[in-house]
Design an enzyme around this catalytic site. Structure first.
Site, PDB file in Angstrom:
ATOM      1  N   ASP A   1      50.435  32.304  44.712  1.00  0.00           N
ATOM      2  CA  ASP A   1      49.452  32.818  45.648  1.00  0.00           C
ATOM      3  C   ASP A   1      48.224  33.192  44.829  1.00  0.00           C
ATOM      4  O   ASP A   1      48.292  33.360  43.607  1.00  0.00           O
ATOM      5  CB  ASP A   1      50.006  34.023  46.416  1.00  0.00           C
ATOM      6  CG  ASP A   1      49.306  34.236  47.747  1.00  0.00           C
ATOM      7  OD1 ASP A   1      48.158  33.758  47.910  1.00  0.00           O
ATOM      8  OD2 ASP A   1      49.885  34.893  48.626  1.00  0.00           O
ATOM      9  N   TRP A   2      47.096  33.343  45.487  1.00  0.00           N
ATOM     10  CA  TRP A   2      45.836  33.524  44.777  1.00  0.00           C
ATOM     11  C   TRP A   2      45.847  34.827  43.966  1.00  0.00           C
ATOM     12  O   TRP A   2      46.006  35.921  44.518  1.00  0.00           O
ATOM     13  CB  TRP A   2      44.685  33.490  45.767  1.00  0.00           C
ATOM     14  CG  TRP A   2      44.070  32.143  45.967  1.00  0.00           C
ATOM     15  CD1 TRP A   2      42.742  31.872  46.074  1.00  0.00           C
ATOM     16  CD2 TRP A   2      44.721  30.856  46.073  1.00  0.00           C
ATOM     17  NE1 TRP A   2      42.534  30.505  46.228  1.00  0.00           N
ATOM     18  CE2 TRP A   2      43.722  29.870  46.230  1.00  0.00           C
ATOM     19  CE3 TRP A   2      46.062  30.453  46.033  1.00  0.00           C
ATOM     20  CZ2 TRP A   2      44.012  28.510  46.356  1.00  0.00           C
ATOM     21  CZ3 TRP A   2      46.360  29.098  46.161  1.00  0.00           C
ATOM     22  CH2 TRP A   2      45.352  28.149  46.312  1.00  0.00           C
TER      23      TRP A   2
END
Length: 699
Positions: free
Chosen positions: A276-277
């Site tokens: 995920d970012w």
């Protein structure tokens, strides 16, 4: 279970479907494929030959790559807004750039796209064919915007109704979520876009999401939270996004147990795991655990791997595996051969607009309809539409990375006014204090029917602190129904809310988050142009205290440890096991006609039943099959194991067939899936609490 897509035979079939047919052999100067390749230098890049098996192409390409080129594939490059993430291409090898973008119900935060209903609305449709069509439309618009890796679907189970991102996924049941997610994946892939299933795993709250430890026992992981990911893997998802939270102590993006042992080895996933970012917390440790790509831009990640390669502390074979996992779905899904659009392109189509409306209609769920107030008749006179959510503050999406910018929004008031034959008024009512309540009461009193629209929005990074409708909405509803007993309440909410006024109103409709065509879809259902097609993908409780005790005590947040002590008793499983009567059960939804269920037959593991429309108009039925396991299995009382959707004319019957795979009879025991021997009770009916047919299967 291994991915069917990546097998040699499966890859060949897929490539045949994705790529243009090879031209017949030809004669003459520079006319054969070999001669054209030789003239262009393509023969020196045999991995670009689409007639070769996927695995062979990947290995040929991997063998031609330098260490730096492999390291290029395992991290993002630049914090791009459109696309949201990118990995640089390698022109000398013909490797295209990877362009990644959200979101779950449309290409997020850009203009020129369709704002489809939220996935929770699609979940309420209980329609796998519709999910596949939605996935194809989503993939087409992503491709048109230049995106070749779409960050969807989200398959996080609705464990607690307060969670801020429940609207992005498909509700509380792993079987329903798995069935819909698998078809969405297939739809996205049909447009040569790589689907990314997320957020793996235990990402069931936003409170402390960067640090919280989701403590989940192995059986619960396998039976509740893993199945949707496994279904997406089997359907061919090329990427899996690991979550921010910890799982049983280790961060999800550096958790060897969940990433390598369970996802890659046990489930047979051979695509890549992206973070995920900004969820990457380490270099070699994360890569050794199973992370294949750090997003959106982490030069320290690849730098750390480079140091490890130089010192011998990080194996080159693992870097090869990381690059291989990225390249495999790129080749298998036709990314090398496909032309993609550009971010500024308008990708909306009339067909997608129609699909958005169809999903909104199909997910509109009629919860209550006392004395047949709905559908509204042609002779209905004045209609008072009340509530800011009906026009001034319409909720069709929620906030966060998945937000979609609609080209327009047909509000409930606009949709009703356009469809109605009589006078339609609009009164905001809520948010205006006592004067607003008095105005709402006056409008309702002067109308034949009052329609109160109550809205709620949630967002990424934040959970709800209450299950009540916001502000003075409950009081507004009470005020309106006191002024006019013929009141319809329409909810535009991503998840459960408390409804203390339910006993007083005649009709309750849930539109969830209906997208840009919300008003038209709602009007079509209210006036009976369409039968309400929705069924609840969640259980709605009478009181907040009726939800599982463990989630009440611990959510949101008690320190940084969230123990899933309810174990398998998620959603309706808890209500059934605890003997608690819900306000509206999982799978519930009314039609404007009536249905009977009869003729249950069981042959081996095949179950059949006949559904008949016993009313005077056409309607939609959603037959559902639930299983009760033999005693001693330690399972909840009933579990969804099959469903279908049928549309029947008045008096028409249909025989529905459920074919149960062996997994339907298995539990996770002793580190493997095991069939529990004994007598299984089969239930078929209209919801988890409306199951008139009963039979048995012995295993």
């Amino acid at each position: 279970m291994p991915s069917l897509r990546r097998s040699a035979a499966g890859a060949a079939v897929l490539l045949a479907a994705l790529l243009p047919a090879s031209p017949p052999p030809a004669t003459g100067a520079a006319t054969t494929a070999a001669e054209r390749d030789a003239a262009s230098g393509r023969d020196r890049r045999p991995w670009l030959d689409g007639s070769r098996p996927v695995a062979e192409r990947v290995e040929l390409l991997l063998g031609a790559m330098t260490t730096d080129e492999k390291l290029n594939m395992v991290r993002g490059h630049g914090l791009a807004l459109v696309p949201r993430g990118r990995v640089k291409g390698i022109p000398r090898l013909g490797i295209p750039e990877l362009r990644m973008h959200d979101g779950p119900h449309g290409v997020s935060d850009v203009k020129g796209v369709t704002a489809f209903p939220a996935p929770i609305t699609l979940a309420a449709a209980w329609d796998t064919a519709l999910a596949r069509r939605f996935g194809a439309a989503l993939g087409a618009e992503a491709r048109g915007k230049g995106v070749n890796v779409h960050l969807a679907p989200a398959v996080d189970i609705l464990r607690v109704p307060q969670s801020g991102r429940v609207w992005e996924s498909f509700g509380e049941d792993p079987h329903l979520t798995s069935a819909l997610a698998a078809q969405e994946v297939r739809g996205i892939r049909s447009r040569n876009v790589i689907p990314t299933v997320k957020h793996y795993v235990g990402n069931n709250q936003e409170t402390d999401r960067m640090l919280v430890d989701a403590v989940i026992d192995e059986r619960t992981l396998r039976e509740i939270y893993y199945p949707p990911f496994e279904a997406a893997v089997v359907a061919g998802a090329g990427a899996v996004m690991c979550a921010y939270n910890r799982v049983n102590g280790a961060y999800a993006c550096e958790n060897r147990k969940t990433l390598t042992d369970d996802l890659k080895e046990s489930m047979g996933f051979d695509g890549w795991v992206m973070s995920d970012w900004l969820a990457t917390r380490s270099g070699q440790r994360a890569a050794r655990a199973g992370l294949d790509q750090a997003m959106p831009d982490d030069p320290l990640f690849s730098a750390n791997l480079r140091v490890g390669l130089a010192t011998g502390s990080f194996p080159e074979a693992r870097l090869d595996d990381m690059a291989r996992r990225v390249l495999t779905p790129m080749i298998a899904d036709g990314v090398f051969e496909t032309e993609y659009g550009s971010p500024g392109r308008n990708v909306r189509t009339a067909a997608h607009t129609a699909l958005a409306r169809e999903i909104a209609v199909s997910g509109t769920t009629l919860l209550k309809n006392r004395d047949g107030l709905l559908p509204l008749s042609k002779g209905t006179g004045g209609i008072a539409v009340i509530g800011t959510a009906a026009h001034d503050d319409v909720q069709i999406t929620s906030a966060g990375s998945g937000r979609v910018l609609p080209p327009y929004v047909v509000t409930p008031y606009e949709g009703i006014k356009e469809r109605a034959g009589g006078e339609v008024t609009y009164t905001p009512g809520d948010g205006e204090g006592e004067a607003g309540l008095r105005a709402a009461a006056d409008a309702a009193r002067e109308a034949d029917v009052a329609v109160v629209v109550a809205g709620l929005v949630t967002q990424e990074g934040e959970d709800r602190t209450s299950l009540r409708l916001p502000g003075n909405t409950d009081r507004l509803i009470e005020t309106v129904v006191a002024a006019n007993p013929d009141t319809v309440v329409v909810l535009t909410s991503p998840a459960q809310v408390l409804m203390p006024w339910t006993g007083k109103v005649r009709a309750v409709v849930s539109s969830f988050l209906g997208g840009q065509e919300l008003g038209n879809a709602l009007a079509a259902v209210l006036f009976g142009d369409a039968d309400p097609g929705g069924r609840l993908p969640m259980t709605i409780a009478r009181r907040a205290s009726d939800y599982p005790a463990s989630t009440r005590r611990q959510f949101p947040g008690v320190g940084l440890r969230q123990v899933y002590s309810e174990r398998l008793r998620v959603g309706y499983r808890h209500f059934d096991a605890a003997g608690v009567t819900p306000l509206f059960p999982f799978g519930h939804g009314l039609s404007y006609t009536t249905f009977s269920y009869r003729g249950l037959s069981v042959s081996g593991t095949t179950v059949r039943a006949t559904v008949r429309n016993t009313g005077s108009r056409a309607g939609v039925a959603v037959p559902q099959l639930y299983l009760r396991f033999p005693g001693g299995a330690g399972e909840p009382p009933r579990q969804l194991r099959g469903f279908t959707k049928v549309r029947l004319a008045a008096g028409q019957s249909a025989t529905v067939t459920f074919r149960l795979p062996e997994r339907a009879f298995q539990i996770w025991r002793g580190g493997r899936w095991a069939t529990v021997p004994g007598r299984y009770t089969v239930y078929v009916g209209a919801s988890s609490r409306d199951l008139p047919l009963r039979g048995a299967i012995r295993r």
